[in-house]
Scaffold this motif. Structure first.
Motif, PDB file in Angstrom:
ATOM      1  N   GLY A  12       0.857  -1.162   0.065  1.00  0.00           N
ATOM      2  CA  GLY A  12      -0.019   0.130  -0.058  1.00  0.00           C
ATOM      3  C   GLY A  12       0.967   1.282   0.096  1.00  0.00           C
ATOM      4  N   THR A  70      -9.314   0.837  -0.040  1.00  0.00           N
ATOM      5  CA  THR A  70      -8.209   0.698   0.481  1.00  0.00           C
ATOM      6  C   THR A  70      -6.997   0.968   0.500  1.00  0.00           C
ATOM      7  N   ARG A 124      -6.569   4.933   1.406  1.00  0.00           N
ATOM      8  CA  ARG A 124      -6.141   4.957   3.058  1.00  0.00           C
ATOM      9  C   ARG A 124      -4.919   5.571   3.084  1.00  0.00           C
ATOM     10  N   PHE A 125      -3.736   4.798   2.148  1.00  0.00           N
ATOM     11  CA  PHE A 125      -2.232   4.953   2.459  1.00  0.00           C
ATOM     12  C   PHE A 125      -2.028   6.360   1.815  1.00  0.00           C
ATOM     13  N   PRO A 177     -10.755  -3.098   5.201  1.00  0.00           N
ATOM     14  CA  PRO A 177      -9.755  -3.802   5.401  1.00  0.00           C
ATOM     15  C   PRO A 177      -9.567  -4.737   6.579  1.00  0.00           C
ATOM     16  N   LYS A 197      -4.036  -5.111   3.502  1.00  0.00           N
ATOM     17  CA  LYS A 197      -5.263  -4.885   4.447  1.00  0.00           C
ATOM     18  C   LYS A 197      -4.844  -4.762   5.792  1.00  0.00           C
ATOM     19  N   ALA A 235      -3.574  -1.171   6.240  1.00  0.00           N
ATOM     20  CA  ALA A 235      -4.492  -0.273   5.981  1.00  0.00           C
ATOM     21  C   ALA A 235      -5.347  -0.246   6.948  1.00  0.00           C
TER      22      ALA A 235
END
Length: 333
Positions: free
Chosen positions: A113, A143, A146-147, A167, A242, A245
């Motif tokens: 991610g 997902t 988010r990073f 996640p 996941k 995240a």
């Protein structure tokens, strides 16, 4: 009995010969198709990101920039192609192919991610698109978003989650259902099948068979042989992505829209057990509502007549959400 055994051996040998012949034909067809695919002109442009190039498709020239992140999907930017045609050119819309998908080179960065967010951020810088960014992430793309928010919050003006993956879905699902929905694609078989053109059959219904998706249906199958490898790799890293995240709990006060599909029949082809299907619908509803906690400025938009692929079934809802967020962001200015 001897005649039966003799004929059984002959039939068995004939079947083996037929299978080998079909595989040989498929192998030759696949190599010809891959050679033809290399001649297809890309939809957009390229930018150097470290040791490789990423392909992106940009519309409009103003700010802010709407950045689309795709699901675990070999279609890449094609999933947003039609929506980009409908958005105003007074601001910029930007979709891209993650490393290894469609026209993008794979490169050597790991499929994490953090790395995917870093590559996208550098790509946006190299493409010289206006800041700030509104991130639109569908499913697995939600997902990955988010990073990006966690790493570059100062560049993010808003987030739209489109029926996003959760996640930490394990805490919402029974062990049986969790195992079912996270089993993934049969990677070993599909990697073998990819050499003989069989993967094209598995993903042949990624887009509707109508004129509106004529472009996608021409491009995606042609480049599927390389996109599939990247999808398998992302699937391999899904658990760790996941896990990381799920540690990202807040977007602060960044505006957040949560678009949620509500077609009660959307799991009919995937889950046959009525009890498990009911559990999945209730769990998904809870996951989507809990996304609102990510931001102190959030709202949910329910889409009753759509399955998971809102970008195909209800694109107008996404377009409206983007336009509404643009108005919300520029209004104070």
């Amino acid at each position: 009995m001897k005649n039966f055994i003799k004929w059984s051996k002959r039939i068995g040998l004939g079947l083996i010969t037929l299978i080998v012949l079909l595989l040989l034909v498929g192998f030759v067809f696949e190599r010809i198709s891959r050679n033809d695919a290399e001649k297809i002109n890309p939809d957009g442009s390229f930018a150097e990101v470290g040791d490789h190039r990423l392909h992106y498709f940009k519309k409009g020239n103003g700010g802010p920039t709407v950045v689309f992140e795709t699901a675990l999907d070999p279609g890449g930017h094609l999933q947003w192609y039609n929506i980009q045609q409908e958005l105003p050119t007074s601001y910029t819309s930007f979709s891209y192919d993650r490393a290894g998908i469609l026209w993008s080179d794979r490169g050597h960065n790991p499929k994490s991610g953090e790395e995917i967010a870093g590559e996208l951020h550098l790509l946006l810088e190299k493409a010289n698109v206006p800041k700030p960014y509104i991130l639109v992430g569908h499913s697995f793309g939600g997902t990955l978003v988010r990073f990006f928010v966690n790493k570059y919050p100062e560049d993010v003006a808003g987030v739209i989650l489109v029926d996003s993956q959760c996640p930490n879905d394990k805490k919402y699902l029974s062990p049986k259902l969790f195992k079912m929905v996270n089993q993934g694609l049969p990677e070993g078989f599909l990697k073998f099948a990819n050499n003989f053109g069989l993967v094209r059959l598995v993903f042949k219904n990624m887009f509707p068979k109508n004129k509106q998706y004529q472009h996608q249906n021409a491009i995606m199958p042609a480049l599927l042989y390389k996109s599939a490898e990247a999808v398998f790799e992302e699937q391999d890293q899904m658990r760790s992505i996941k896990k990381e995240a799920s540690k990202i709990h807040s977007f602060g006060s960044i505006p957040l829209y949560v678009l949620t599909a509500e077609d009660q029949k959307r799991y009919d082809s995937f889950i046959k057990d009525g009890k498990l299907k009911s559990e999945m619908i209730n769990a998904w509803t809870k996951m989507q509502k809990d996304f609102l906690i990510l931001s102190t400025n959030s709202k949910q938009i329910l889409v009753p007549n759509s399955g998971h692929y809102l970008n195909q079934e209800q694109p107008k809802v996404i377009e409206n959400a983007i336009n509404d967020m643009i108005k919300e962001i520029i209004a104070p200015q």
